[in-house]
Write an enzyme that holds these catalytic residues in place. Structure first.
Site, PDB file in Angstrom:
ATOM      1  N   SER A  74       6.678  -6.935   0.472  1.00  0.00           N
ATOM      2  CA  SER A  74       7.456  -6.416  -1.026  1.00  0.00           C
ATOM      3  C   SER A  74       8.999  -8.295  -1.217  1.00  0.00           C
ATOM      4  O   SER A  74       9.147  -8.740   0.152  1.00  0.00           O
ATOM      5  CB  SER A  74       8.391  -5.209  -0.696  1.00  0.00           C
TER       6      SER A  74
HETATM    7  N1  SAH Z   1       6.908  -3.053   2.923  1.00  0.00           N
HETATM    8  C1  SAH Z   1       5.721  -3.533   2.613  1.00  0.00           C
HETATM    9  C2  SAH Z   1       4.430  -3.886   1.866  1.00  0.00           C
HETATM   10  C3  SAH Z   1       3.436  -3.796   1.966  1.00  0.00           C
HETATM   11  S1  SAH Z   1       2.030  -3.724   0.331  1.00  0.00           S
HETATM   12  C4  SAH Z   1       6.126  -5.010   3.138  1.00  0.00           C
HETATM   13  O1  SAH Z   1       6.842  -5.398   2.848  1.00  0.00           O
HETATM   14  O2  SAH Z   1       4.754  -5.905   3.960  1.00  0.00           O
HETATM   15  C5  SAH Z   1       1.966  -2.560   0.462  1.00  0.00           C
HETATM   16  C6  SAH Z   1       1.030  -1.341   1.110  1.00  0.00           C
HETATM   17  O3  SAH Z   1       0.675   0.147   0.879  1.00  0.00           O
HETATM   18  C7  SAH Z   1      -0.450  -1.643   2.070  1.00  0.00           C
HETATM   19  O4  SAH Z   1       0.191  -2.826   3.984  1.00  0.00           O
HETATM   20  C8  SAH Z   1      -0.919  -1.578   1.945  1.00  0.00           C
HETATM   21  O5  SAH Z   1      -2.600  -1.303   3.124  1.00  0.00           O
HETATM   22  C9  SAH Z   1      -0.430   0.008   1.860  1.00  0.00           C
HETATM   23  N2  SAH Z   1      -1.407   1.111   1.719  1.00  0.00           N
HETATM   24  C10 SAH Z   1      -2.240   1.461   0.247  1.00  0.00           C
HETATM   25  N3  SAH Z   1      -2.147   2.644  -0.065  1.00  0.00           N
HETATM   26  C11 SAH Z   1      -2.171   2.766   1.304  1.00  0.00           C
HETATM   27  C12 SAH Z   1      -1.948   4.407   1.168  1.00  0.00           C
HETATM   28  N4  SAH Z   1      -2.772   5.512   0.556  1.00  0.00           N
HETATM   29  N5  SAH Z   1      -1.858   5.138   2.939  1.00  0.00           N
HETATM   30  C13 SAH Z   1      -1.067   4.087   3.217  1.00  0.00           C
HETATM   31  N6  SAH Z   1      -0.735   2.551   2.736  1.00  0.00           N
HETATM   32  C14 SAH Z   1      -1.240   1.980   1.830  1.00  0.00           C
END
Ligand code: SAH
Length: 225
Positions: A74
């Site tokens: 993010s």
């Molecule tokens: N806060 C994280 C953002 C990652 S992007 C960072 O700063 O690195 C969003 C994340 O949500 C991804 O890793 C993706 O795999 C996860 N994601 C998407 N759908 C999901 C679900 N249904 N349950 C759990 N995680 C999910």
């Protein structure tokens, strides 16, 4: 701060200039992030350890960066803003995070609240995030490999829930798992049309605040090995 954390920090400062980090904090402040604890934690969290080495030199830009598997770490502004919204009404002890990803938001949160419960659907991302938090000696986090649409009912209720992927609708399970007075920060929408929302469990029902347009990867269905 422990000795280990201190060492990690120093190494971080060696790799990317302190000036670059200060510039990021200044920028977040200018963009309206006013919680000084949040700014301080972001200043001290080595974001370059959460991205591929090839991208480390860009880690203190205020931008999302790829972390593989079509996912992104993010944008620091979003991490700051969402953390600030969660904490707006006072300290929180139990916070659930949906979408661990790189673990960067997890690491920031873990320094701001008592305990973090973080759910991720992609096993390899979760494993890597776990390692990073151990390296940084951030120990108040537990991880679950599963589907964020379902939350983590066994450990509910939570005083705060943060979702770092955009949901087409607010997942009912997450509303159900909010404690009275609990706060849910979640991007809602699809494609280009996404709004950041703050939902609070009131004595009767829920209040909702729309906080403006955002850009996140989608909240998908089901766990993935
Ligand atoms: N806060 C994280 C953002 C990652 S992007 C960072 O700063 O690195 C969003 C994340 O949500 C991804 O890793 C993706 O795999 C996860 N994601 C998407 N759908 C999901 C679900 N249904 N349950 C759990 N995680 C999910």
């Amino acid at each position: 701060m422990t000795r280990e954390q201190d060492d990690m920090l120093r190494r971080g400062i060696g790799m990317t200039s302190q000036r670059t980090r200060e510039r990021l904090i200044q920028r977040l402040y200018e963009e309206g992030v006013s919680n000084t604890r949040v700014l301080e934690v972001i200043r001290q969290t080595p974001r370059h350890l959460f991205v591929d080495e090839a991208l480390a030199h860009r880690a203190y830009e205020d931008t999302a960066l790829p972390i593989g598997h079509n996912q992104t770490i993010s944008q620091p502004y979003m991490v700051a803003r969402m953390s600030e919204l969660l904490l707006e009404a006072g300290p929180l002890d139990k916070v659930m995070e949906i979408g661990t990803g790189s673990g960067y938001q997890t690491a920031v949160l873990s320094q701001l609240v008592e305990r973090v419960f973080s759910v991720e659907r992609i096993k390899v991302l979760q494993d890597r995030a776990k390692e990073r938090l151990v390296e940084l000696n951030l120990r108040n986090v537990v991880f679950r490999w599963g589907d964020g649409w379902e939350g983590w009912p066994a450990l509910a209720p939570y005083n705060g829930i943060i979702v770092t992927a955009v949901a087409t609708d607010v997942p009912q399970a997450l509303l159900d798992q909010l404690a009275p007075g609990g706060r849910l920060v979640i991007p809602v929408g699809s494609g280009e049309v996404q709004q950041l929302m703050l939902i609070i469990r009131e004595e009767q029902g829920f209040s909702r605040r729309v906080l403006g347009a955002v850009r996140f990867v989608p909240l998908l269905n089901g766990p993935l090995a």
